[in-house]
Design an enzyme around this catalytic site. Structure first.
Site, PDB file in Angstrom:
ATOM      1  N   HIS A 203      62.399-178.924 -35.688  1.00 13.07           N
ATOM      2  CA  HIS A 203      62.837-177.826 -35.712  1.00 13.07           C
ATOM      3  C   HIS A 203      64.493-177.806 -35.840  1.00 13.07           C
ATOM      4  O   HIS A 203      65.509-177.133 -36.465  1.00 13.07           O
ATOM      5  CB  HIS A 203      62.440-176.194 -34.450  1.00 13.07           C
ATOM      6  CG  HIS A 203      63.431-176.539 -32.811  1.00 13.07           C
ATOM      7  ND1 HIS A 203      62.271-176.649 -32.039  1.00 13.07           N
ATOM      8  CD2 HIS A 203      64.074-175.775 -32.760  1.00 13.07           C
ATOM      9  CE1 HIS A 203      62.974-176.842 -30.870  1.00 13.07           C
ATOM     10  NE2 HIS A 203      63.936-175.530 -31.866  1.00 13.07           N
ATOM     11  N   ASP A 253      55.742-180.275 -33.803  1.00 10.16           N
ATOM     12  CA  ASP A 253      57.828-180.146 -33.284  1.00 10.16           C
ATOM     13  C   ASP A 253      58.012-181.364 -33.229  1.00 10.16           C
ATOM     14  O   ASP A 253      58.634-181.768 -31.878  1.00 10.16           O
ATOM     15  CB  ASP A 253      57.593-178.804 -32.625  1.00 10.16           C
ATOM     16  CG  ASP A 253      59.061-178.390 -32.679  1.00 10.16           C
ATOM     17  OD1 ASP A 253      60.005-179.063 -33.206  1.00 10.16           O
ATOM     18  OD2 ASP A 253      59.520-178.083 -31.513  1.00 10.16           O
ATOM     19  N   SER A 317      66.909-177.599 -26.693  1.00  9.97           N
ATOM     20  CA  SER A 317      65.577-178.450 -27.585  1.00  9.97           C
ATOM     21  C   SER A 317      65.559-179.809 -28.474  1.00  9.97           C
ATOM     22  O   SER A 317      66.942-180.356 -28.355  1.00  9.97           O
ATOM     23  CB  SER A 317      65.904-177.941 -29.028  1.00  9.97           C
ATOM     24  OG  SER A 317      64.948-176.348 -29.017  1.00  9.97           O
TER      25      SER A 317
HETATM   26  C1  4AZ Z   1      65.851-173.115 -27.360  1.00 13.60           C
HETATM   27  O1  4AZ Z   1      66.445-171.895 -28.468  1.00 13.60           O
HETATM   28  C2  4AZ Z   1      65.043-172.757 -26.830  1.00 13.60           C
HETATM   29  N1  4AZ Z   1      63.066-171.901 -22.436  1.00 13.60           N
HETATM   30  C3  4AZ Z   1      64.922-173.633 -25.838  1.00 13.60           C
HETATM   31  C4  4AZ Z   1      63.699-173.704 -24.922  1.00 13.60           C
HETATM   32  C5  4AZ Z   1      63.230-172.293 -23.941  1.00 13.60           C
HETATM   33  C6  4AZ Z   1      63.340-170.948 -24.937  1.00 13.60           C
HETATM   34  C7  4AZ Z   1      64.531-171.658 -25.770  1.00 13.60           C
HETATM   35  C8  4AZ Z   1      62.576-172.845 -23.124  1.00 13.60           C
HETATM   36  O2  4AZ Z   1      66.142-174.689 -27.757  1.00 13.60           O
END
Ligand code: 4AZ
Length: 367
Positions: A203, A253, A317
């Site tokens: 993503h 993902d 992420s």
């Molecule tokens: C993000 O937006 C994201 N708490 C990554 C991990 C989590 C929430 C959002 C998990 O990259």
């Protein structure tokens, strides 16, 4: 317990150990589930059984002794060192999913602890015919030595614990951590697989799919974004998202990034990547009605606390969730999604790396 090394405020560097699933399954204690009365999600997909292999290998994690199991014998046998050569070591390491062989040697039986009744396997000097027929059972090794193999230095650390509830990570603590930038902006975390390959969440790349390949960079060896020089990162040669990635539900993902020029591994040091300890949660609990109500697929796993406390957050992420096994760390998850950050009953959701090992190996091999 999984350990999340992420990039909320900062980000970064180096090597991952791809655990060959067939011989040494990744296992980790699941957090003791608190007694919650949530209904379980019903959509459990069937597990595909794997066929038994005729010859299997494993490498003991404590002393790196090679063990073989041939269909006819139930026990795992140590391998006599006589007649051994590097090509055999390489063949076995490759069969375990590694790219190469970093060390092989004979270890004297007097230097290892084992119960005296153990039997041994020896490979016949002429390697003709079937591999499984080339192994012979022995009461002892005439050389008095057995084979010790190291296939990879991946997952080990040169030194020496916007993540919520984390702490600043010392340089070198998470050497596989990388930061993926678009222009000069950190977009996601990632993990280094090999000098040419980095793994992140699909993503991360999908959100910016209309950007030029030349605008992306991968930065490694840093624990502070301020240390990153926009044009110093490694350039990308290819972005390979998993072909089944779904932008709707974040299934599959994962994306592999091939670098134009290989990374140069060195004893790096350069200062605020954050890390946090998070317990792995069972998918059953995580998919229950008080958490994600069936939104998790088999390509996902959950880690975090039922009452919040520590979690991955925006910017993390693609970054690694790693689990220790002795002094070796395994990449178990990639930060993928979650409701909010460190919200009660909404733990972090991660791409379940073990489900992607075949795809990773195949993709890296083809390219
Ligand atoms: C993000 O937006 C994201 N708490 C990554 C991990 C989590 C929430 C959002 C998990 O990259």
């Amino acid at each position: 317990m999984g350990l999340l090394a992420g990039a909320g405020v900062s980000s970064w560097l180096l090597v991952l150990y791809l655990q060959p699933s067939a011989s040494q399954p990744i296992s980790g204690p699941l957090q003791q589930e608190e007694s919650v009365s949530c209904s379980e999600a019903s959509s459990q997909e069937p597990v595909t059984p794997t066929l038994p292999k005729t010859v299997s290998f494993r490498i003991n994690r404590e002393d790196f002794l090679l063990e073989v199991q041939v269909r006819a014998w139930p026990d795992w046998l140590l391998v006599c060192h006589e007649g051994w050569n590097p090509a055999l070591g390489l063949r076995i390491c490759r069969s375990l999913g590694h790219l190469g062989l970093t060390q092989h040697k004979g270890v004297s039986l007097s230097d290892i602890k084992f119960n005296g009744s153990r039997e041994f396997a020896q490979l016949s000097p002429r390697l003709e015919g079937l591999w499984e027929e080339a192994w012979h059972l022995r009461d002892n090794c005439t050389s008095g030595r057995v084979v010790s193999l190291k296939c990879s230095e991946c997952g080990t650390r040169p030194l020496a614990s916007r993540i919520v509830g984390g702490q600043a990570a010392a340089p070198g603590r998470w050497p596989w951590q990388a930061s993926v930038t678009l222009g000069s902006r950190h977009t996601c975390g990632a993990s280094v697989l090999t000098p040419h390959w980095v793994v992140t969440a699909a993503h991360c790349m999908y959100s910016f799919r209309l950007s030029r390949l030349s605008s992306w960079r991968v930065h490694t060896g840093l624990v502070s974004h301020s240390a990153a020089r926009p044009h110093h990162g490694a350039m990308l040669e290819r972005i390979i998202p998993h072909p089944f990635y779904s932008a709707q539900n974040h299934d599959y993902d994962i994306a592999l990034l091939r670098l134009r020029t290989p990374l140069n591994f060195s004893a790096h040091s350069s200062d605020t990547l954050q890390d946090a300890v998070v317990p792995l949660l069972s998918s059953q609990l995580c998919n229950s009605s008080c958490m994600y109500s069936g939104a998790l697929t088999h390509r996902m796993l959950c880690a975090g606390y039922l009452h919040g406390r520590a979690d991955a957050c925006q910017g993390d992420s693609g970054g690694p969730l790693v689990c220790p096994d002795g002094d070796m760390w395994h990449l178990v998850g990639l930060v993928s999604w979650g409701r909010g950050c460190a919200e009660p009953n909404h733990p972090g959701v991660y791409a379940n790396v073990v489900e992607f090992l075949d795809w990773i190996h195949d993709t890296v091999q083809v390219h």
